[in-house]
Design a protein around this motif. Structure first.
Motif, PDB file in Angstrom:
ATOM      1  N   LYS A  13       0.817  -1.220   0.000  1.00  0.00           N
ATOM      2  CA  LYS A  13       0.000   0.000   0.000  1.00  0.00           C
ATOM      3  C   LYS A  13       0.852   1.272   0.000  1.00  0.00           C
ATOM      4  CE  LYS A  13      -1.467  -0.667   4.897  1.00  0.00           C
ATOM      5  NZ  LYS A  13      -0.217  -1.033   5.434  1.00  0.00           N
ATOM      6  N   TYR A  67      -4.302   1.631  20.745  1.00  0.00           N
ATOM      7  CA  TYR A  67      -4.521   2.038  19.351  1.00  0.00           C
ATOM      8  C   TYR A  67      -5.552   3.166  19.289  1.00  0.00           C
ATOM      9  CZ  TYR A  67      -1.862  -1.719  17.040  1.00  0.00           C
ATOM     10  OH  TYR A  67      -0.860  -2.542  16.573  1.00  0.00           O
ATOM     11  N   ARG A  71      -4.954   6.979  18.056  1.00  0.00           N
ATOM     12  CA  ARG A  71      -5.834   7.470  16.968  1.00  0.00           C
ATOM     13  C   ARG A  71      -6.463   8.809  17.336  1.00  0.00           C
ATOM     14  NH1 ARG A  71      -8.474   2.752  15.876  1.00  0.00           N
ATOM     15  NH2 ARG A  71      -6.616   2.557  14.584  1.00  0.00           N
ATOM     16  N   ARG A  93      -3.565   3.220   7.498  1.00  0.00           N
ATOM     17  CA  ARG A  93      -4.309   2.546   8.585  1.00  0.00           C
ATOM     18  C   ARG A  93      -5.136   3.521   9.416  1.00  0.00           C
ATOM     19  NH1 ARG A  93      -3.130  -2.617   8.766  1.00  0.00           N
ATOM     20  NH2 ARG A  93      -1.107  -3.389   8.117  1.00  0.00           N
ATOM     21  N   SER A  98      -8.184  -1.544  13.571  1.00  0.00           N
ATOM     22  CA  SER A  98      -8.555  -1.998  14.916  1.00  0.00           C
ATOM     23  C   SER A  98      -9.691  -3.012  14.850  1.00  0.00           C
ATOM     24  CB  SER A  98      -8.999  -0.817  15.785  1.00  0.00           C
ATOM     25  OG  SER A  98      -7.890  -0.085  16.228  1.00  0.00           O
ATOM     26  N   TYR A 101      -7.878  -6.291  13.309  1.00  0.00           N
ATOM     27  CA  TYR A 101      -6.831  -6.940  14.126  1.00  0.00           C
ATOM     28  C   TYR A 101      -7.339  -7.237  15.543  1.00  0.00           C
ATOM     29  CZ  TYR A 101      -3.194  -6.059  10.595  1.00  0.00           C
ATOM     30  OH  TYR A 101      -2.448  -6.054   9.442  1.00  0.00           O
ATOM     31  N   GLN A 102      -7.851  -6.187  16.215  1.00  0.00           N
ATOM     32  CA  GLN A 102      -8.260  -6.408  17.610  1.00  0.00           C
ATOM     33  C   GLN A 102      -9.659  -7.040  17.684  1.00  0.00           C
ATOM     34  OE1 GLN A 102      -6.378  -3.411  16.780  1.00  0.00           O
ATOM     35  NE2 GLN A 102      -4.766  -4.753  17.539  1.00  0.00           N
TER      36      GLN A 102
END
Ligand code: TYD
Length: 206
Positions: A13, A67, A71, A93, A98, A101-102
């Motif tokens: 990316k 995160y 942010r 990102r 989040s 992934y989380q």
């Protein structure tokens, strides 16, 4: 205009967006390029804590909250002011990472993580989200081939984790079809770069 870039490690990316940014600047657009976690001194400090390979004891909810904290600070200091000045913000990102992934891969639940992030961002969603989609095996192979890129704590997760990240990103693209554009990142660098620029231009002309 707030544009975010999502996708797994090694999806290319960054290279694709370097090309698109150059082309957009030549057309006279003012672009602010930034990344998460990080992008401001406080957020970069939080990033170091999150990605430190020695922090093996980090609890998944702590990770999710860090995160979100990073942010929030980044929005306040960098993204909102730039958007107010009429600039195009392109962020490597954002909240969908989040969620994938989380929420997905760590198993905390997409809606739980969404709630935390709605609070952190005061419901700030991107206008356009480019999802660089590639099979995790291919992405990880590319990272291994790139000696300049440091391996972080999340890269070290097992392949099932990365498969779950991909699956969640694809679900999110279905959930938010108005802002998501999927880019096939398994194609050549040139094709991926062109598709990226086209997606941004067609959103700008809407
Ligand atoms: P980074 O080195 O910036 O990765 P990349 O070059 O692949 O973007 O590291 C960011 C890592 O953090 C990456 O593995 C994805 C992960 N991440 C989350 O787990 N949740 C998030 O909310 C964000 C923004 C990133």
């Amino acid at each position: 205009m707030f544009i975010t870039l999502e996708g797994p490690e090694g999806s290319g990316k960054t290279t694709a967006v370097d090309y698109a940014v150059k082309a957009l600047e030549e057309k006279g657009y003012q672009i602010v390029r930034t990344r998460e976690p990080g992008g401001t001194p406080i957020s970069e400090q939080i990033r170091n804590v999150i990605l430190d390979k020695n922090n093996t004891k980090m609890d998944p909810r702590t990770e999710a909250l860090l995160y979100a904290a990073s942010r929030r600070q980044h929005l306040v200091e960098k993204v909102w002011p730039a958007i107010k000045e009429g600039k195009i913000v392109i962020c490597d990102r954002y909240l969908d990472s989040s969620l994938a992934y989380q929420g997905g891969a760590r198993g905390l639940g997409v809606d739980n993580i969404l709630n935390v992030n709605l609070f952190a961002t005061e419901n700030t969603f991107p206008d356009l989200t480019l999802l660089f989609d590639i099979k995790p095996e291919e992405g990880l192979k590319r990272i291994a081939a790139n000696a300049n890129r440091e391996v972080n704590r999340l890269d070290l997760e097992k392949i099932e984790f990365h498969n779950k990240v991909r699956e969640t990103f694809l679900d999110l693209a279905k959930r938010y079809p108005d802002r998501f554009v999927i880019i096939d990142a398994s194609k050549s660098r040139e094709e991926v770069a062109k598709a990226t620029l086209e997606a941004i231009l067609s959103r700008l002309c809407k």
